[in-house]
Design a protein around this motif. Structure first.
Motif, PDB file in Angstrom:
ATOM      1  N   UNK A 126       0.664  -1.179  -0.052  1.00 56.26           N
ATOM      2  CA  UNK A 126      -0.012  -0.078  -0.119  1.00 56.26           C
ATOM      3  C   UNK A 126       0.743   1.056   0.001  1.00 56.26           C
ATOM      4  N   UNK A 127       2.148   1.317   0.004  1.00 59.01           N
ATOM      5  CA  UNK A 127       2.994   2.502   0.053  1.00 59.01           C
ATOM      6  C   UNK A 127       2.563   3.473  -0.855  1.00 59.01           C
ATOM      7  N   UNK A 128       1.949   4.708  -0.183  1.00 58.09           N
ATOM      8  CA  UNK A 128       1.249   5.486  -1.401  1.00 58.09           C
ATOM      9  C   UNK A 128       2.073   6.271  -2.171  1.00 58.09           C
ATOM     10  N   UNK A 129       3.525   6.043  -2.085  1.00 62.14           N
ATOM     11  CA  UNK A 129       4.557   6.614  -3.274  1.00 62.14           C
ATOM     12  C   UNK A 129       4.169   5.881  -4.490  1.00 62.14           C
ATOM     13  N   UNK A 130       4.112   4.705  -4.446  1.00 58.20           N
ATOM     14  CA  UNK A 130       3.964   3.963  -5.799  1.00 58.20           C
ATOM     15  C   UNK A 130       2.649   3.038  -6.077  1.00 58.20           C
ATOM     16  N   UNK A 143       0.497   4.791  -9.306  1.00 56.10           N
ATOM     17  CA  UNK A 143       1.076   4.769 -10.562  1.00 56.10           C
ATOM     18  C   UNK A 143       2.577   4.456 -10.958  1.00 56.10           C
ATOM     19  N   UNK A 144       2.621   3.439  -9.819  1.00 56.21           N
ATOM     20  CA  UNK A 144       4.103   2.744 -10.049  1.00 56.21           C
ATOM     21  C   UNK A 144       5.245   3.753  -9.566  1.00 56.21           C
ATOM     22  N   UNK A 145       6.597   2.995  -9.748  1.00 51.16           N
ATOM     23  CA  UNK A 145       6.825   2.007 -10.418  1.00 51.16           C
ATOM     24  C   UNK A 145       6.417   0.748  -9.699  1.00 51.16           C
ATOM     25  N   UNK A 203       6.431   8.319 -11.713  1.00 51.27           N
ATOM     26  CA  UNK A 203       7.789   7.537 -11.501  1.00 51.27           C
ATOM     27  C   UNK A 203       8.840   8.645 -10.483  1.00 51.27           C
ATOM     28  N   UNK A 204       9.304   9.695 -11.203  1.00 52.20           N
ATOM     29  CA  UNK A 204      10.136  10.453 -10.557  1.00 52.20           C
ATOM     30  C   UNK A 204       9.635  10.922  -9.258  1.00 52.20           C
TER      31      UNK A 204
END
Length: 470
Positions: A151-155, A158-160, A244-245
């Motif tokens: 669930x890490x909201x970083x990715x 929308x990935x990666x 991704x950035x």
């Protein structure tokens, strides 16, 4: 809630960072988990249960595999459950609509809302289950830590596609230096600017020239259609790579080192090279979990073609439940086969880049239009068939009004910025004046980009999730 919104930047991410950094070390993962669950639930609280269910299935069967003679059975059951849930939510409508078209059954197709990010977190959990079976990673004993991973909201939206082995040690043992925070902030600001300033501007031009519907296509000139599709080509790279950035930047700020997902794909000199640079995490997933298990290239030519067909059919299907995505995947399969068996070195080096860009360009047209009648109209209209002539003053006005954004967007797709940064860094090591100027520039650049991005977002409400289905 998306990364490129003022709500996310100021009302979610900034308060999250404050709480995270002031939290005791043993509570940081808990803070991150709570923030991630809140972030995901924002798009639909009921679908949070689906994420938690898929994570529980993966956690339970991974533990059952440990030192078990039935580990292969447990792995298969887990994969069937995960893929089954993905199929139900993402592909039920697609399959039933096709059945209705061909055999006129069922009379009514149910509407199933697609949970945001389901393709990303399902593939992450699939890789985790398979890697546990292969004994490449050890199963996570704590359910909540595996939930943190999925669930890490970083990715997660929308990935990666982040594999468990990449973050396994960092879940419990990660360190953050000032350089990590500075790099993360810089990377996030670049991604936000890429999205808010460049991608959104390109999207606006496309929507202005082709406002939608078959009438809009027939009412546009051939040159206008070309310009719209060039802007879409720029937009889709800037959009994908921007997210991704931002994900990589946010992860680095708290000690996670996500792998790169894009490597300037528009400078590729072959379709094969393009797919080594585009959405690297997805390409590597299909390589390691589909292509190689099927035998890779260590099989007969017919079986190799079969393996390639399976991979590219699934690549198209992954992007969305529509025939145009399948055609898009098979379109690339055709060119990969042509490059291997026919084209090879027949194209002069100076034309290889042009050839690749042309293939990519027409590929994005297929990708954009799920309505095949609109797809056909665009392809014909580009050559003056069914369009409103070849040229119009409106197109000239739009082009001249946005030429700055177009040029800058094109440059953003190249290695120019990275090369300039390396050159200035190298020069600053030899010249004290350049070092001072470079240091000042490098320090203020992220803040300038953030300021410009915020101003751009204040005047732009474009939805980045309207054109792809994950």
């Amino acid at each position: 809630m998306v990364f490129s919104s003022l709500l996310f930047v100021f009302a979610f991410f900034t308060p999250h960072l404050v709480v995270y950094f002031f939290a005791p070390k043993e509570k940081k993962n808990l803070v991150l988990l709570v923030s991630s669950l809140i972030f995901y639930a924002w798009g639909g609280p009921k679908y949070l249960l689906l994420l938690m269910l898929e994570t529980f299935i993966s956690w339970y069967f991974a533990l059952k595999m440990k030192d078990s003679k039935k580990s292969k059975l447990y792995m298969i059951v887990a994969c069937i459950c995960l893929l089954g849930l993905l199929a139900i939510f993402k592909y039920t409508g697609f399959f039933l609509n096709n059945l209705k078209f061909f055999i006129h059954w069922p009379s009514k197709v149910p509407t199933i809302i697609l949970p945001i990010g389901i393709s990303f977190y399902t593939f992450q959990l699939l890789s985790y289950v398979v890697d546990v079976y292969r004994k490449e990673v050890t199963p996570q004993e704590d359910y909540w830590k595996l939930l943190l991973y999925s669930s890490l909201f970083h990715q997660c939206i929308a990935g990666p596609i982040v594999r468990y082995e990449t973050v396994q040690n960092e879940i419990d043992n990660r360190k953050v230096s000032f350089n990590d925070v500075a790099y993360g902030f810089r990377r996030f600001s670049i991604g936000l600017a890429k999205k808010a300033i460049l991608a959104n501007s390109c999207a606006s031009i496309t929507d202005t020239l082709l406002p939608g519907g078959i009438e809009g296509i027939h009412g546009q000139s051939a040159l206008g259609i070309w310009l719209a599709m060039i802007c879409y080509m720029l937009q889709i790279y800037l959009d994908f790579s921007a997210y991704s950035d931002m994900a990589i930047g946010m992860g680095r700020m708290i000690g996670f080192h996500y792998l790169e997902n894009f490597n300037y794909p528009y400078i590729a000199k072959s379709v094969k090279d393009f797919w080594r640079r585009w959405h690297i995490s997805l390409s590597s997933f299909f390589r390691d979990y589909v292509y190689i298990p099927l035998g890779g290239n260590r099989v007969s030519q017919k079986k190799w073609i079969r393996n390639m067909f399976v991979v590219w059919f699934l690549t198209g299907m992954w992007h969305g439940a529509s025939w145009n995505y399948i055609l898009w995947g098979l379109y690339y399969l055709c060119f990969l086969l042509l490059e291997k068996f026919y084209i090879k070195d027949r194209i002069p080096d100076k034309w290889k880049h042009v050839y690749t860009l042309i293939v990519i360009f027409f590929g994005w047209i297929i990708f954009k239009y799920s309505d095949l009648s609109q797809l056909g109209a665009v392809l014909l209209g580009m050559f003056g068939i069914g369009s409103a002539g070849f040229y119009s003053m409106d197109v000239k006005t739009v082009f001249l009004s946005n030429i700055f954004f177009l040029v800058f967007s094109m440059l953003a797709c190249t290695t120019l910025g990275r090369s300039l940064h390396k050159y200035l860094l190298k020069t600053s090591n030899k010249n004290d004046v350049v070092m001072v100027l470079y240091s000042i520039f490098d320090a203020i650049l992220p803040f300038v980009l953030m300021l410009i991005s915020v101003l751009a977002l204040l005047g732009n409400s474009y939805n980045p999730f309207l054109y792809f289905q994950f």
